[in-house]
Structures are given as C-alpha cells and as structure tokens.
Design a protein around this motif. Structure first.
Motif, PDB file in Angstrom:
ATOM      1  N   GLY B  55      31.030  44.006  32.110  1.00  0.00           N
ATOM      2  CA  GLY B  55      31.869  44.663  33.119  1.00  0.00           C
ATOM      3  C   GLY B  55      31.322  44.650  34.528  1.00  0.00           C
ATOM      4  O   GLY B  55      32.011  45.066  35.458  1.00  0.00           O
ATOM      5  N   THR B  74      31.391  37.103  30.853  1.00  0.00           N
ATOM      6  CA  THR B  74      32.630  36.407  31.216  1.00  0.00           C
ATOM      7  C   THR B  74      32.338  35.497  32.390  1.00  0.00           C
ATOM      8  O   THR B  74      31.761  35.927  33.394  1.00  0.00           O
ATOM      9  CB  THR B  74      33.740  37.400  31.604  1.00  0.00           C
ATOM     10  OG1 THR B  74      33.854  38.378  30.574  1.00  0.00           O
ATOM     11  CG2 THR B  74      35.071  36.693  31.780  1.00  0.00           C
ATOM     12  N   LEU B  79      38.762  33.071  32.235  1.00  0.00           N
ATOM     13  CA  LEU B  79      39.916  33.731  32.870  1.00  0.00           C
ATOM     14  C   LEU B  79      41.248  33.062  32.550  1.00  0.00           C
ATOM     15  O   LEU B  79      42.310  33.650  32.739  1.00  0.00           O
ATOM     16  CB  LEU B  79      39.729  33.777  34.398  1.00  0.00           C
ATOM     17  CG  LEU B  79      39.121  35.078  34.941  1.00  0.00           C
ATOM     18  CD1 LEU B  79      37.762  35.346  34.321  1.00  0.00           C
ATOM     19  CD2 LEU B  79      39.000  35.005  36.441  1.00  0.00           C
ATOM     20  N   SER B  87      44.985  32.950  35.618  1.00  0.00           N
ATOM     21  CA  SER B  87      45.222  34.397  35.622  1.00  0.00           C
ATOM     22  C   SER B  87      45.924  34.775  36.929  1.00  0.00           C
ATOM     23  O   SER B  87      45.988  33.980  37.865  1.00  0.00           O
ATOM     24  CB  SER B  87      43.893  35.142  35.509  1.00  0.00           C
ATOM     25  OG  SER B  87      43.146  34.947  36.698  1.00  0.00           O
ATOM     26  N   LYS B 113      37.343  40.030  40.272  1.00  0.00           N
ATOM     27  CA  LYS B 113      37.825  40.485  38.968  1.00  0.00           C
ATOM     28  C   LYS B 113      37.075  41.746  38.530  1.00  0.00           C
ATOM     29  O   LYS B 113      37.683  42.705  38.051  1.00  0.00           O
ATOM     30  CB  LYS B 113      37.657  39.392  37.918  1.00  0.00           C
ATOM     31  CG  LYS B 113      38.076  39.840  36.523  1.00  0.00           C
ATOM     32  CD  LYS B 113      37.995  38.740  35.493  1.00  0.00           C
ATOM     33  CE  LYS B 113      37.980  39.286  34.071  1.00  0.00           C
ATOM     34  NZ  LYS B 113      39.093  40.194  33.748  1.00  0.00           N
ATOM     35  N   ALA B 114      35.756  41.739  38.711  1.00  0.00           N
ATOM     36  CA  ALA B 114      34.975  42.924  38.339  1.00  0.00           C
ATOM     37  C   ALA B 114      35.471  44.141  39.109  1.00  0.00           C
ATOM     38  O   ALA B 114      35.567  45.244  38.563  1.00  0.00           O
ATOM     39  CB  ALA B 114      33.491  42.675  38.613  1.00  0.00           C
ATOM     40  N   ASP B 117      39.041  45.143  37.728  1.00  0.00           N
ATOM     41  CA  ASP B 117      38.928  45.715  36.382  1.00  0.00           C
ATOM     42  C   ASP B 117      38.531  47.189  36.447  1.00  0.00           C
ATOM     43  O   ASP B 117      38.961  47.997  35.622  1.00  0.00           O
ATOM     44  CB  ASP B 117      37.879  44.949  35.557  1.00  0.00           C
ATOM     45  CG  ASP B 117      38.404  43.574  35.124  1.00  0.00           C
ATOM     46  OD1 ASP B 117      39.620  43.335  35.281  1.00  0.00           O
ATOM     47  OD2 ASP B 117      37.595  42.756  34.634  1.00  0.00           O
ATOM     48  N   SER B 118      37.678  47.523  37.441  1.00  0.00           N
ATOM     49  CA  SER B 118      37.200  48.913  37.498  1.00  0.00           C
ATOM     50  C   SER B 118      37.972  49.749  38.506  1.00  0.00           C
ATOM     51  O   SER B 118      37.978  50.969  38.435  1.00  0.00           O
ATOM     52  CB  SER B 118      35.707  48.931  37.840  1.00  0.00           C
ATOM     53  OG  SER B 118      35.509  48.390  39.131  1.00  0.00           O
ATOM     54  N   PRO B 120      41.708  49.419  40.071  1.00  0.00           N
ATOM     55  CA  PRO B 120      42.959  48.652  40.156  1.00  0.00           C
ATOM     56  C   PRO B 120      43.656  48.761  41.517  1.00  0.00           C
ATOM     57  O   PRO B 120      44.480  47.910  41.843  1.00  0.00           O
ATOM     58  CB  PRO B 120      43.847  49.276  39.076  1.00  0.00           C
ATOM     59  CG  PRO B 120      42.946  50.114  38.240  1.00  0.00           C
ATOM     60  CD  PRO B 120      41.791  50.507  39.086  1.00  0.00           C
ATOM     61  N   LEU B 155      49.059  43.072  39.669  1.00  0.00           N
ATOM     62  CA  LEU B 155      48.522  43.609  38.418  1.00  0.00           C
ATOM     63  C   LEU B 155      48.983  45.051  38.213  1.00  0.00           C
ATOM     64  O   LEU B 155      49.255  45.473  37.102  1.00  0.00           O
ATOM     65  CB  LEU B 155      46.985  43.533  38.418  1.00  0.00           C
ATOM     66  CG  LEU B 155      46.426  42.117  38.265  1.00  0.00           C
ATOM     67  CD1 LEU B 155      44.955  42.077  38.632  1.00  0.00           C
ATOM     68  CD2 LEU B 155      46.637  41.589  36.847  1.00  0.00           C
ATOM     69  N   ARG B 159      51.198  46.998  34.982  1.00  0.00           N
ATOM     70  CA  ARG B 159      50.667  48.066  34.136  1.00  0.00           C
ATOM     71  C   ARG B 159      51.752  49.025  33.712  1.00  0.00           C
ATOM     72  O   ARG B 159      52.727  49.203  34.387  1.00  0.00           O
ATOM     73  CB  ARG B 159      49.559  48.826  34.877  1.00  0.00           C
ATOM     74  CG  ARG B 159      48.250  48.062  34.815  1.00  0.00           C
ATOM     75  CD  ARG B 159      47.097  48.922  35.264  1.00  0.00           C
ATOM     76  NE  ARG B 159      45.847  48.187  35.059  1.00  0.00           N
ATOM     77  CZ  ARG B 159      45.300  47.412  35.994  1.00  0.00           C
ATOM     78  NH1 ARG B 159      45.863  47.339  37.164  1.00  0.00           N
ATOM     79  NH2 ARG B 159      44.184  46.758  35.739  1.00  0.00           N
TER      80      ARG B 159
END
Lengths: 794, 159
Positions: B55, B74, B79, B87, B113-114, B117-118, B120, B155, B159
């Motif tokens: 992560g 990753t 991706l 993506s 991306k990191a 991911d944490s 949004p 993104l 959701r």
C-alpha cells in the motif's frame, strides 16, 4: 483559415498507452542474445600525459571478454572538428576522457574490471576558465590540430561574425545606451532515461546499433566512417532508434561510448550494451555550454533602437561537438530580435580542460536571449520608457527582412506582447508591487527547419496495406515531444483517413528515408509538410484508380443494399459519368464523389479499392515517397548572412514574482506565455511542449548549474543538481497561442519545441528587477546573488 | 550466497533467488523481467522506480530485495485490466497529455495510485506532496496534475 477534421483538435499520443503500461522499450530494457555489458575507464586527471596503462588484472577477471585501449584498437576520430578520439592514446584533456573499456558477461563484472585497470599519468597544468585559456602562455589543450599542424593557442578555429549597417553611425545617433555583461552556466539536459546503446555485428561485418540519437542518418554516416577506420571499408551501419527517455539535444552528436561499444562488439563478436548510470550521465555526457555575452545597445530619443554590439565568449571544453556551432543560432536573435539597423556580432569559443559541451534545447538562443532581453529592460529604463512600450516600438513585423537576411513571413510578435501585457495586468502591476513585480521577454526562433547542414530535408514514405491502413516511414525521431502524435494527425488529415488507420513505424535507417535529424524545432514542421506532399501524391493515385473501380464496386454496393431494402429506389445519379479523378474525395477512409447524393452505397471503403487493385491480374499496391527540402538557406556564418529557416517563430513570456528580501528567495506567482505557433496542430501536445520548456527555463533561471571545480563535476546527482519538481511548478501558467497561419507551415504551423525555454529566464530576471530593483546578470539567479545585490543597493 | 525469497507480485506469488546486495529493482527488472519499472538515478532521487509495497509508494532502487519477503508488491504491470486495458488512472495520463518521453511515467503513476488508494479525494496540494519525489523533465507537471485530478473524479464516480 481552413476547417480541419483532425488538425487543431485535442488528441492523445499514439505511444501513450504503451508508455502508461510500462511496455515501451527504452535502451535500458533491450537485450540481445549473448549480449555483453561494456564499461568505460575514465581519466583520473583533467590534463595529463598517459604514461602507462596496465589492463592485465582486468583481463584476468573471470567473466571479462575484452579489455580495449587505444594501443590495441584502431584509431577512431570523431567530433565536429574531428578533434576527439574514441579512446585516448597519449594525453587526457578532461576528466571524462575514455582511456580503456571492458566487455563482460554482466554489469557487475564489467564495473569490477574497470576498477582493476591501472593508469600512470604525468599531470599537466590545466586551464579551466575561458579568459585564462585565451592568455598567451596558457597550457595548450590540443598541441596540434586534427591535420597534425601545430597549434599555438586554445581558440577554436570557427568564425561566427556579422556586421551590418554602420555601427559608429548607430552609436552617434543613440541618445541612450545600455551596456552589460551577462553570463549563463553549464546545465545538463537531464533526460530521465540515461544515455546508452547496443552495438552488434553480423557475420558480414555490417553493424546494427540501437542508439539514443536524434540524428540516425548523420550517425549512420559517422559510424560508417568509423567502420572504415576499423579496416571495414564499405561496411554499413543500421541505426535503430528505440523509445527515447528524453533527449533535449543530447542526441545531436555521436558519442565516444557508442564508438567504444562498436569496438567492443567487433572485438568480442557479440552484442555489447553500454548504458550510463546517472552519475556517469552528469559527469560524462556533454551539457549545454556556458556563455559570457557582452552587449551594448542604443536607442534614439524616441526609443527606436539605433545599434547593437555583441561579443560572445564560450567555454567549449576539451573537444568539439556540434555544440561548437551555438553562435550560429545566437546570431539570429542578435541580428533579428526587434528591428535594429546597425549590428555587430562576434563569437569566440575556446578549448579548456572542462567537460566538453553539446546541444541543448534552444541551442544558443536561451543564452543570447538572456543577455539581449535583460539588456532591453536596462535600455528602456535609461530611456525612461516602459519596457513593454519599448518592445512594441521596436518589434518585428510581418514580411520584413532582418539584417541577417532572415525573411520573416508571418510575425505575431505584436499580438504576443499585447497578450502577455494584458494577462499580466502590466500597467497596473508594473512598478507597483512591494517586493513583487512583473517582467517580460520575447524571442525569435527558427520555425521552418534550420539549415545548418548541406541538406535540411526530410523524407517520408506512405505505404497502404490491403485493409486501408497507412504505414508511415519517417526518419525523424520521437523523443517524447509528440512528433508521432502530430504526424498521425497530419497523415489522417491530408490523406483523408481516420487517425487509427495511421501506423507510424519505428525510426530505422534500414527502412526509413533520410532525414537530417530532429533538432531546431523542425520535427513537426518537416514531417507534416512531407506528409502533406506524400498524401497528395497518394490521393492522385487513388482517385485515378477509382475512375475504373468506383463504378464497379458501388454497383455491387447498390445490389446488396437493394437486397436488404426491397423497394428501394436509388436517386438519379450517373456514377459512370461522375467518376472522374477530379471529382473524388477521400474522408475517414471512404472514397466518394463530391456533391453526389448522400446514399450509403455511394461510399467505397478505401481498403476495398486497395484490395481490388491488388488482386486483379497485374495488380499493384500503393506506396509513395517524398523528399521535402524546405525553402531556406545555409547561411554564411562568417558573414552572418542567410535565411536559415523557411519561417520564424515568435513569442513573449511574462512572469509575476515575489522576492523575499530577507532570504533572497524568489517565488513565481504566475507565468504567462503567448507564442506565434502559426497554427495549433494538437493542443494537448503543444501545451505539453510549452509547459515543459518553460519548466526547463525556470530551472535555468533560478537554480540549475553544473558545478565544475578544476574540471571535475561536483554535483553529478539530482540531490545536488536540482531540476524543477512538481512542488517548484506550483504556480498558474496561462498559455495563449497566436495563429498566424504561415504559408510555409504545414496547415499553417511553425515549429515550437524550443521557444518555451528561450525567454523564461530574462522574463523572470526582469520581474525580479521590477520587484526589488536588483539586476542579476549571471544565471542562475540564486538567493545568495539576490541578497548580495540587495546589500549593495542599500 | 543466494537466498530464495517469496512475495506477492501483482497478485501472484513469486519465488526468486537473490543476492544480499540486490535491490528490489534488480530482481524486478532482472530475473522477473518486469521492465516497466524504470531506473532513472539509482539513488532514490527521481522516483522513476516507484512501486507499491503493502500500500505504500516506495523507491525500488533503495529497497533491499531480501526485505520484500512475504510482502505484496504492485508494479506498473499490475495495473492493467483483464482484457488488456489500461486502468482509469493510466487512461487519464494518456488522455490529459501527462506523458511525453514516458520514462518517468510508470513511477509517476504508481505514486499517484498509492495516493488515490489511500485518499480518494485529494486536494491539489495532496497530489503535489504525493508526487514530489517523482521527477519529470518533459512535461512541467501541469498535465500530470490534471490527469491525477481527473482520475480521482472518475474513480469517485464509480464508487
């Protein structure tokens, strides 16, 4: 202006998806079966005689396949004046001189072997300052010239000179005069992907080299010459250009590491790869030259320029590259930015024991525009005229010929200046800020090729397949700038197909026609002009064939259409009669007759026509080639005369800054850029060029400097050599493109790869002066320099 | 002396023998042939080699290979979607002109991306902070910031 289907519309680049997926293959990612890894032993002294080289320990190391020196390889000379050698024999002239090289089974072994090479030197006194190097009795960097004649000084035998009008008369009529000396540092291209190559021989001794180059065809010429020097006359080189991790001018010469890889590959009979580490790249790849420019300008009582006198001194370093011709570009702004009737320009370059220099984006123009546009503000102040008004008064205009003989066709400088002034809120902000200020600077640059070589041409081949796709073969280099993006659009637009039908093939001297190289902001201008020529030829062929095939094929279309739509009554239209070559049109990959009824069966897919033509007896397939040579001239650089480009790009950039008088820190509040681009080909790519060049200009203005002490590069890493990060680019940038629709440009466009960098530093310097009243004449403008200058005026 | 390590790479377990001095990037680009991760400086200064470990965005040129044992890594190769598609974040980089030479791109995308991911819904400052260790010489970063912002919006919509 003409309406276009694809040109001018936002389009993403064709290589984008592979790059986003990590699938693009750079030199670092390429491997060949049996490949060895090369490593170079560089000098330990900046100036010394080589007494002895002992490679015996390196040779004995397990995994080493070859160790080469000048003693056991043929001599290969290279460089603009052929004053450099792939491996040095008797003498080293700077720290990056290549003394020996190793090929081994893996990079670690190669590195270990290089460390085992012992060299004994006899150190010589060095010279590291261009002024010192010109003094009588200064150590000679080269004791003889490439022809073996003794040399008596360190001056490089290249003359760049211009005189026009009557300088003394211009001085007499000047009411106001400003004089200054302005300097710029060595800076590095800092490509994220470092330099490297793979060299491989086949069993006929022909060479294939995967090279990080911007000049595949001139490189082929250089490498073929090296093959001849190696005792392989008549053997050929195929240069293949992989995906480039940036170039910015660093690929405009062939490099010692490439010749060394070639020598190692020949010695071992195996492919050899050499890739620089970041430290090697900083220390051993040629940077942008430093420069010292003295400039005096004068204007009459109304503010009209009456003369300009320029003397340039450049520290070339120990050997010459194409970068030794920077003054050929410097004389362009010196003679031709703003209208000035009486001009003197002279440039000298000297050898020193510093790292030798090469091309970087702008090629002398950022250096010269730094001096000129700083001095323009100083002269405006002398004359008591607002710097914007002063520039408007002296601006270039369309259809003028400049003292150098540059034939300006279109010129949007007026609009650029006005746009920047308006967006900066110039009249309100100027001289009003407390520690904040605004400044501007303009530029002229080649926008229609740049003839610095006998040929400034670019060939292009279009090959149609059975499916209506267009394969493009072009010798220009995509190094990230977006050449293939605009070339795709140009082919689609000019031919009449969809961009997805256009396939740009990799640049390869074995398959692509000749191109002089991707420099001088010429890539898009040349490629798209060539694409238009080729597309027109191809359309003629297609329409000629359509006369025969269109009626027959559309008859079948109609038949099928009727089967699907019983009772359909076609409109009265005589296809046979209308099917004449001058009445056809091709769009989106479909052929149709102009002004024909809008019936679906009256459209013929291009692929169907191509198949029909291919598979008949005595069939044929359609391929066309063109060679576009732009209407420009190779100037006489000793006289400083000649129309080097078919058209010229103009632009103005402005900055609003805030200066912290306690720390000397400069904060950029915003930047504005207005460029005469002729025509926007792809706004996405164009913006990227200007943003990116502007960021490089920001680094040049405020902090980038390759520090050299006694010839040693002291900051060979990104910790100590700072380039702009995302946090430094933390200010709004307002771009505006002025479309002047140039008749020489493809779809009206001019080249614009370099202009964004050119006036950035002087715009910032002029804004700093407006903010706090200090004039820094030496780049980069560090907080220390600002504080020292502030102290002086207090 | 080689030691065998095992870790999760892009969702699948891998086993590979490594030397004590190997860095994660050596293992990725060497025996595992994942050349999407680029080495721009080898000193943790440019961010081209960024991968995500459990992560977190990490410079794989500074990360000892032995320490990846049992962790989940990753890389840019991880991706892509199941039908050979990019993506949302990668697509956004392509569409916004955030890519020029592309050498910094994989690392830049992994850092972004990191972040997403944490976080949004990052602010522009959050994006700049997340990308400050990733150098780009081509773009001036403007279109990179736009691409990350656009991906965040898209993104969020999903959701």
């Amino acid at each position: 202006m003409t309406d276009f289907y694809h040109i001018g519309k936002k389009a993403s680049r064709p290589d984008g998806p592979d790059k986003a997926a990590g699938k693009a293959l750079y030199i670092h990612d390429l491997e060949r079966p049996g490949m060895l890894y090369g490593k170079i032993k560089f000098s330990d002294h900046p100036h010394a005689r080589i007494k002895r080289i002992d490679t015996s320990r390196a040779e004995k190391l397990i995994g080493v396949r070859a160790v080469i020196t000048a003693a056991n390889t043929p001599e290969i000379r290279f460089g603009f004046l052929r004053d450099n050698f792939a491996l040095k024999k008797d003498k080293v002239r700077h720290y990056r001189d290549e003394i020996a090289a190793v090929a081994a089974i893996d990079p670690e072994t190669a590195e270990e072997a290089v460390e085992l090479i012992e060299v004994e030197y006899e150190p010589l006194p060095g010279v590291f300052c261009p002024h010192e190097a010109m003094k009588e009795g200064s150590p000679l960097i080269h004791e003889s010239d490439p022809q073996g004649r003794p040399r008596t000084d360190n001056l490089i035998p290249l003359k760049f000179h211009h005189e026009s009008g009557d300088l003394e008369a211009g001085k007499r009529t000047a009411k106001y005069v400003a004089e200054g000396e302005y300097s710029t540092p060595m800076v590095q291209q800092c490509c994220l992907g470092t330099a490297g190559c793979i060299a491989e021989f086949d069993m006929s001794n022909n060479l294939t080299i995967w090279a990080k180059t911007q000049i595949p065809f001139l490189a082929q010429r250089d490498f073929n010459r090296a093959l001849s020097d190696m005792g392989l006359p008549g053997k050929n080189t195929r240069v293949i250009v992989p995906t480039l991790g940036g170039a910015f001018g660093s690929g405009l010469d062939t490099h010692a590491y490439e010749y060394i890889a070639i020598l190692l590959a020949f010695r071992t009979g195996r492919p050899v790869k050499i890739v620089y580490t970041r430290t090697e790249e900083f220390a051993n790849l040629s940077p942008r030259q430093s420069s010292i420019t003295k400039i005096i300008q004068g204007c009459d009582q109304n503010g009209k320029l009456t003369f300009r006198e320029v003397e340039v001194l450049q520290d070339n370093g120990a050997y010459t590259s194409w970068g030794a011709t920077y003054p050929s570009v410097m004389m362009m702004p010196a003679t031709s930015l703003y209208r000035v009737p009486n001009v003197y320009f002279n440039a000298r370059l000297v050898y020193t024991n510093n790292t030798f220099c090469q091309a970087m984006r702008g090629y002398g123009n950022p250096e010269h525009t730094w001096a000129l546009e700083s001095n323009m503000d100083e002269l405006a102040e002398e004359a008591g005229i607002d710097p914007f008004d002063f520039r408007m008064l002296n601006r270039n205009q369309p259809n003028e010929t400049t003292p150098m003989g540059l034939k300006v066709s279109t010129c949007g400088l007026k609009e650029c200046l006005e746009t920047v002034a308006r967006k900066l809120d110039w009249k309100k902000k100027r001289k009003k800020g407390k520690r904040s200020g605004v400044g501007m600077a303009s530029l002229i640059h080649v926008g229609g090729g740049g003839r610095i070589y006998r040929s400034d041409a670019s060939g292009l081949i279009l090959k149609l397949d059975d499916f209506g796709n267009v394969n493009v073969f072009h010798g220009g280099v995509e190094m990230g700038q977006g050449l293939h993006s605009v070339l795709t659009l140009a082919v689609a637009e000019a031919l009449g197909v969809r961009p997805e039908q256009v396939i740009i093939n990799p640049t390869d001297t074995g398959t692509c026609p000749w191109d002089v190289g991707t420099h001088a902001s010429r890539g898009a201008f040349m490629a798209c002009n060539a694409a238009i020529l080729a597309a027109n030829k191809l359309r003629s062929k297609i329409f000629e064939l359509a006369e025969e095939f269109f009626p027959r094929e559309t008859e079948q279309n109609l038949k099928k259409y009727r089967e699907k739509n019983p009772g359909y009554k076609p409109p009265k239209f005589d296809v046979m009669k209308a099917a004449r070559r001058d009445r056809f049109e091709l769009h989106d990959g479909f052929i149709f007759i102009k002004d024909s009824p809008q019936e679906p069966w009256l459209r013929l897919e291009l692929g169907r026509l191509l198949r029909a033509v291919h598979f008949r007896t005595q069939g044929q397939m359609l391929t066309t080639e063109v060679f576009y040579d732009p209407p420009n001239e190779l100037p006489d650089f000793e006289k400083g005369l000649g129309n080097i480009s078919a058209t010229y790009a103009f632009g103005t950039q402005g900055a609003e800054v805030e200066v912290d008088t306690e720390t000397g820190e400069v904060k950029i509040l915003r930047m504005v850029a207005a460029h005469d681009v002729g025509k926007v080909l792809n706004p996405l790519a164009l913006k990227g060029q200007i943003y990116g060049a502007l960021a490089q200009g920001l680094g040049y203005a405020l902090y980038e400097e390759l520090q050299s002490q006694q010839g040693k590069i002291m900051n060979p890493n990104f910790r100590d050599y700072k380039i702009p990060s995302v946090c430094d680019m933390n200010f709004p940038i307002d771009l505006e493109f002025i479309e002047t629709d140039d008749s020489y440009g493809p779809f009206g466009a001019k080249g614009v790869a370099e202009p964004g960098l050119v006036p950035t530093a002087p715009a910032i310097a002029n804004a700093i002066y407006d903010a706090v009243g200090v004039r820094i004449r030496d780049l980069p403008i560090t907080p220390e320099k600002i504080l020292a200058a502030l102290k002086k005026i207090k | 002396m080689k030691t065998e390590i095992s870790f999760i790479l892009n969702g699948s377990e891998v086993r590979v023998a490594v030397e004590g001095h190997h860095r994660l990037i050596d293992v990725l680009r060497g025996p595992l042939r994942q050349t999407g991760t680029k080495e721009g400086c080898g000193e943790g200064e440019c961010g081209s080699c960024t991968v995500i470990i459990d992560g977190r965005a990490v410079n794989s040129c500074l990360y000892p290979a032995l320490e990846v044992e049992g962790k989940s890594v990753t890389t840019i190769e991880g991706l892509q979607g199941p039908k050979n598609e990019l993506s949302v974040l990668q697509k956004s980089f392509v569409e916004e002109g955030a890519i020029q030479c592309g050498f910094c791109t994989p690392g830049m995308i992994m850092s972004a991306k990191a972040l997403l991911d944490s976080n949004p819904a990052p602010s522009e400052d959050d994006i700049r902070n997340a990308l400050q260790g990733n150098l780009c010489r081509c773009t001036g970063y403007v279109q990179i910031i736009q691409a990350v912002k656009k991906a965040a919006r898209q993104l969020k919509g999903r959701r």
